[in-house]
Design an enzyme around this catalytic site. Structure first.
Site, PDB file in Angstrom:
ATOM      1  N   ASP A   1      36.965  27.127  19.659  1.00 46.42           N
ATOM      2  CA  ASP A   1      36.701  26.252  18.522  1.00 46.42           C
ATOM      3  C   ASP A   1      35.296  26.495  17.991  1.00 46.42           C
ATOM      4  OD1 ASP A   1      36.749  23.572  16.930  1.00 46.42           O
ATOM      5  OD2 ASP A   1      38.694  23.613  17.917  1.00 46.42           O
TER       6      ASP A   1
ATOM      7  N   HIS B   1      33.761  20.018  14.611  1.00 54.90           N
ATOM      8  CA  HIS B   1      35.189  20.051  14.923  1.00 54.90           C
ATOM      9  C   HIS B   1      35.448  20.174  16.421  1.00 54.90           C
ATOM     10  CE1 HIS B   1      39.281  21.857  15.117  1.00 54.90           C
ATOM     11  NE2 HIS B   1      39.514  21.124  14.041  1.00 54.90           N
TER      12      HIS B   1
ATOM     13  N   SER C   1      45.049  19.899  14.180  1.00 52.76           N
ATOM     14  CA  SER C   1      44.046  20.179  15.208  1.00 52.76           C
ATOM     15  C   SER C   1      44.037  19.088  16.248  1.00 52.76           C
ATOM     16  CB  SER C   1      42.640  20.247  14.589  1.00 52.76           C
ATOM     17  OG  SER C   1      42.382  21.469  14.006  1.00 52.76           O
TER      18      SER C   1
END
Length: 498
Positions: free
Chosen positions: A77, A114, A304
């Site tokens: 990520d 994120h 996600s």
């Protein structure tokens, strides 16, 4: 030693100086997590991780005693930030393969926001809010790929997957059994030769359950994003839970790719307005202050988030039943709770339920026998229209960000475990040679100076249009993602971080 939040904020601010990361079209969205909040969820209080546990049956029966202890989860990520809600003892930093790895003040850190949100869903333990991840006893290995503006190339993703496979057993007490890819590439080439699908299939055959986000282009988009398109992996769509813990009214979230062409969605998991850890000073935190909840949490939506929930659920299953193969895990997950509302009912989709899975035995025919990719196709096809750019020169053709790339040679080397040797991937030094203890995490893979790239003459890469393909959680607030993450020539309309 753990770094303070101010370090993250200062580092991110420095990274954004002179950046055009937020100057993009209103329809832009991310690859790592490209999703958006619908009108129904905009402005809501959000779905707590406690509620998520209830929805997926992780707080009842035998499941209630599970924490994922002894199971390693690899998170490819945007890195993780040293926020208080991420216990250092549960975090390991694998190699930083992002463009920010060359900056001492950004290495390993999540300047985008994120990855920290995903990590919070999996192993978070935030005493300030009481929010706890689904698998707080698992060990999370963070492999940083994305930067503050999202820039990443599919070659970095492939290199990251290769590293996970080669180092999955480095910690015998916490072997990596799960790989979370809240990501989708910019291209969707033929499965028979796609290098990205070859990479995830090799991980699967090595005993790692690969969980991939289905994509966030909306129900009208019939095809899943790559590598969720791979027949072996667990492709995850986001469920709209309508603000309740009851599942009878749950439906397919409006932003999720429907999967009605090609491979179908394997399972659903909660993915709307999920309250997980905030990364103060990160790109999304600064861009979407309305998504903050208190001082430590942040609201985000996308496949996600659904993928991260599923990865954590897999860790629980593997703690209870460590002998399960990836094929058996997938079989048990797919026998979850059938949804009957709306689009989900039409498509006969099921939402994961950990307690139900624990009570089942894998079907006798759970072994998958799909044709395997050769990996020999062109990496440019996996890249698609999304290309990182340096000094106005787009990365194109058979190149990785580190130099020339020959897919057939790579496939042959990775098949025998020779793609990564020490800090070298395919003969180029892109990381250090082993583990150190120098970061906020309990253990860290050492860094290295990259060679000078052969095009553009700069280590500053962008993805100029990033229209919504990559980190698949597109939405963190009532607004659609407007900030470019990986500046790419096509706006990243297909490669997204889940």
């Amino acid at each position: 030693m753990r770094r303070t939040r101010n370090v993250v904020r200062t580092a991110v601010a420095a990274a954004l100086v002179g950046s055009t990361a937020l100057a993009v079209p209103a329809q832009a969205a991310e690859r790592f997590g490209g999703g958006w909040l619908t009108t129904a969820t905009a402005g809501t209080a959000g779905t707590t991780l406690k509620d998520v546990r209830t929805i997926i049956g992780a707080d009842t029966g035998a499941a209630a005693r599970l924490t994922g202890t002894g199971v390693g989860v690899a998170l490819l990520d945007t890195g993780v930030a040293p926020v208080a809600g991420l216990p250092a003892a549960r975090i390991v930093n694998g190699p930083d393969l992002s463009f920010e790895s060359q900056a001492d003040n950004l290495r390993y850190l999540d300047s985008y926001g994120h990855g920290t949100h995903m990590a919070g869903i999996i192993v978070g333990n935030d005493t300030a809010s009481g929010a706890k991840g689904i698998a707080t006893g698992a060990q999370l290995t963070s492999i940083k790929l994305g930067t503050a503006n999202g820039a990443v190339d599919v070659s970095q993703v492939i290199a990251g997957i290769d590293w996970v496979v080669e180092h999955r057993n480095d910690d015998p007490n916490n072997p990596i059994r799960v790989l979370n890819l809240s990501y989708g590439s910019g291209g969707n080439p033929a499965a028979a030769t796609d290098p990205l699908q070859y990479a995830v299939e090799r991980a699967w055959k090595a005993g790692i359950v690969v969980v991939a986000a289905a994509g966030n282009e909306g129900n009208a988009e019939a095809r899943l994003t790559n590598p969720a398109t791979d027949p072996y992996v667990v492709s995850v769509g986001a469920a709209s839970t309508k603000g309740t813990v009851a599942t009878g009214d749950d439906d397919l979230a409006a932003f999720t790719n429907s999967g009605t062409t090609g491979k179908a969605i394997d399972v659903l998991a909660p993915g709307e307005s999920i309250l997980s850890l905030r990364d103060p000073g990160s790109s999304i935190d600064d861009a979407y202050p309305s998504a903050r909840s208190g001082t430590t949490l942040f609201r985000g939506s996308g496949t996600s988030q659904a993928a991260a929930v599923t990865s954590a659920a897999v860790a629980l299953l593997l703690e209870a039943k460590p002998s399960l193969t990836p094929d058996q895990v997938k079989n048990l997950l797919k026998r979850g709770t059938a949804l009957t509302a709306g689009k989900a009912g039409t498509l006969r989709l099921k939402q994961i339920n950990v307690n139900t899975a624990l009570g089942l035995s894998p079907a006798a025919d759970s072994a998958q026998k799909h044709p395997l990719s050769s990996g020999a196709g062109e990496i440019d096809d996996a890249r698609g229209a999304s290309r990182v750019v340096s000094n106005s020169v787009a990365l194109t053709g058979e190149f990785s960000v580190f130099g020339p790339f020959h897919s057939a040679n790579w496939a042959a080397m990775t098949a025998v475990g020779q793609a990564w040797i020490g800090g070298n991937w395919m003969g180029t030094t892109i990381a250090g040679n082993g583990w150190t203890g120098t970061s906020f995490a309990s253990k860290t893979w050492a860094s290295a100076v990259w060679p000078v790239i052969p095009w553009g003459g700069s280590r500053t890469w962008t993805d100029p249009s990033w229209s919504g393909r990559a980190w698949s959680g597109r939405a963190w607030s009532a607004d659609e993602w407007t900030g470019a993450r990986y500046t790419s020539t096509d706006g990243w309309s297909t490669s997204r971080w889940g």
